[in-house]
Design a protein around this motif. Sequence first.
Motif, PDB file in Angstrom:
ATOM      1  N   MET A   1      75.385 126.281  40.111  1.00  0.00           N
ATOM      2  CA  MET A   1      74.423 124.942  40.216  1.00  0.00           C
ATOM      3  C   MET A   1      73.593 125.245  41.320  1.00  0.00           C
ATOM      4  O   MET A   1      72.484 124.812  41.530  1.00  0.00           O
ATOM      5  N   ILE A   2      74.251 125.605  42.702  1.00  0.00           N
ATOM      6  CA  ILE A   2      73.386 125.787  43.752  1.00  0.00           C
ATOM      7  C   ILE A   2      72.305 126.802  43.877  1.00  0.00           C
ATOM      8  O   ILE A   2      71.226 126.327  44.022  1.00  0.00           O
ATOM      9  N   ASN A   3      72.382 127.863  42.898  1.00  0.00           N
ATOM     10  CA  ASN A   3      71.336 128.636  42.820  1.00  0.00           C
ATOM     11  C   ASN A   3      70.284 128.091  41.854  1.00  0.00           C
ATOM     12  O   ASN A   3      69.212 128.186  42.198  1.00  0.00           O
ATOM     13  N   ALA A   7      66.471 127.125  43.099  1.00  0.00           N
ATOM     14  CA  ALA A   7      65.260 127.835  42.592  1.00  0.00           C
ATOM     15  C   ALA A   7      64.556 126.452  41.834  1.00  0.00           C
ATOM     16  O   ALA A   7      63.364 126.818  42.073  1.00  0.00           O
ATOM     17  N   LEU A   8      64.941 125.543  41.631  1.00  0.00           N
ATOM     18  CA  LEU A   8      64.059 124.630  41.078  1.00  0.00           C
ATOM     19  C   LEU A   8      63.518 123.550  42.304  1.00  0.00           C
ATOM     20  O   LEU A   8      62.060 123.257  42.263  1.00  0.00           O
ATOM     21  N   ARG A   9      64.147 123.415  43.334  1.00  0.00           N
ATOM     22  CA  ARG A   9      63.730 122.688  44.569  1.00  0.00           C
ATOM     23  C   ARG A   9      63.529 123.509  45.697  1.00  0.00           C
ATOM     24  O   ARG A   9      64.535 123.218  46.740  1.00  0.00           O
ATOM     25  N   PRO A 329      78.630 127.331  22.255  1.00  0.00           N
ATOM     26  CA  PRO A 329      78.299 126.354  23.092  1.00  0.00           C
ATOM     27  C   PRO A 329      77.134 126.556  24.103  1.00  0.00           C
ATOM     28  O   PRO A 329      76.864 127.688  24.467  1.00  0.00           O
ATOM     29  N   LEU A 330      76.479 125.458  24.531  1.00  0.00           N
ATOM     30  CA  LEU A 330      75.213 125.608  25.468  1.00  0.00           C
ATOM     31  C   LEU A 330      76.177 125.855  26.970  1.00  0.00           C
ATOM     32  O   LEU A 330      77.218 125.597  27.483  1.00  0.00           O
ATOM     33  N   VAL A 331      75.393 126.915  27.742  1.00  0.00           N
ATOM     34  CA  VAL A 331      76.021 127.240  28.843  1.00  0.00           C
ATOM     35  C   VAL A 331      74.851 127.099  29.916  1.00  0.00           C
ATOM     36  O   VAL A 331      74.701 127.765  31.091  1.00  0.00           O
ATOM     37  N   ASN A 332      73.995 126.202  29.654  1.00  0.00           N
ATOM     38  CA  ASN A 332      72.942 125.675  30.658  1.00  0.00           C
ATOM     39  C   ASN A 332      73.402 124.600  31.666  1.00  0.00           C
ATOM     40  O   ASN A 332      72.196 123.859  32.101  1.00  0.00           O
ATOM     41  N   GLY A 333      74.601 124.331  31.898  1.00  0.00           N
ATOM     42  CA  GLY A 333      74.844 123.184  32.573  1.00  0.00           C
ATOM     43  C   GLY A 333      74.231 123.245  33.941  1.00  0.00           C
ATOM     44  O   GLY A 333      74.032 122.162  34.583  1.00  0.00           O
ATOM     45  N   ALA A 334      74.327 124.509  34.682  1.00  0.00           N
ATOM     46  CA  ALA A 334      73.690 124.321  35.978  1.00  0.00           C
ATOM     47  C   ALA A 334      72.249 123.823  36.079  1.00  0.00           C
ATOM     48  O   ALA A 334      71.869 123.167  36.958  1.00  0.00           O
ATOM     49  N   ALA A 338      71.015 120.826  38.071  1.00  0.00           N
ATOM     50  CA  ALA A 338      70.049 120.778  39.003  1.00  0.00           C
ATOM     51  C   ALA A 338      68.787 119.666  38.871  1.00  0.00           C
ATOM     52  O   ALA A 338      68.261 119.198  39.753  1.00  0.00           O
ATOM     53  N   GLY A 339      68.458 119.646  37.476  1.00  0.00           N
ATOM     54  CA  GLY A 339      67.391 118.618  37.255  1.00  0.00           C
ATOM     55  C   GLY A 339      67.646 117.368  37.454  1.00  0.00           C
ATOM     56  O   GLY A 339      66.879 116.556  38.018  1.00  0.00           O
TER      57      GLY A 339
END
Length: 345
Positions: A1-3, A7-9, A329-334, A338-339
């Motif tokens: 999640m930190i990564n 990357a996003l901000r 299952p979805l694995v995009n929780g990070a 982040a969003g």
Amino acid sequence: MINAFGALRPDQPIHVFTKASRWLLDRTITVPVTIVEQAVDSGAIQRDSLQLDVPATLASAAQFEAGADEAAVALAREFRARHVQVAVCDAPPMPCTAAHLAGVPAVVLANFTWDWIFEDFIAEHPAFAELPARLGVRYARADAAWRLPMHGGFGTVRTVLDFPWIARRSRRGRAELRRLIGAGDARPLVLISFGGYGVANMALAHHAGAPYRLVLSGGAEHSPTDAPPDALHLDRERLDALGLRYEDLVAAVDVVASKPGYGIVSECVANGAALLYTDRGRFREYPVMVDEMPQVLPCRHIANASLASDRWDEEVAGLLAQPRPEIRPLVNGADVAAGMISAML
């Protein structure tokens, strides 16, 4: 999640308050952060790789809680000095109090809360009967819980949102990974994964000539005492030399042998590995994992005694024959987390 957030901000500073091992942080975090070496909870105390020391864990938690109000005031001062805008807690309760004192929102991002874990031990350890309620009061200061799969607790957090899996995912193909780690034959690979405690002094069953090949990820201090000659040894230095990370090992193998915890289960889900799991002693998260794992990955139990005394041919063959769950299952929780953090700034 930190990564994902970094990357996003990239314009936003990230401060990590932790006493976790620095080598783990250095190997895991890939974006600029400021690491503040500060204890924010007491965590769990292990006897070994499989057994929790319950009395020591409770005593340590109670001792930390006795000074938690003072610690929260000091942490709130740090939050203000560093212009912290959001506190994300995985999942120590004290920082929720600190965030409240500092006037910033706090979210609990985890699959369990410690008050729920400790409730399960109180009947046998009545001296700590007040501890879960005290921690629950701190969690109540959080603005929300972002609850991960296979969860328990969160009864005192006023807003709870269910999240997809947060998991480390390999970015390489399986054939490439097997070539890089030197898996020269077609036998299935079984990764031994028992965390930072490793499997030192744990004699495994004799595997010479087995229809699968062992992969050992720790150095000598974390390796089985009787590893077969054909085992693949991939310690941290070897992985670094190959440009690989631990999630790449999980993606390269067919089966992971481990105790079930959120970290390794999530990596198996994200990277397509089956899980041969053993007992981990008394811990409230364990039965939740056992009940729900078959919905998301092929898995099979092996007793601790069998881990050391029996061959694993039947278990490994049975795992490889299991059909995978129809829905992955979805694995995009990070990325989701982040969003949402970005939207709170």
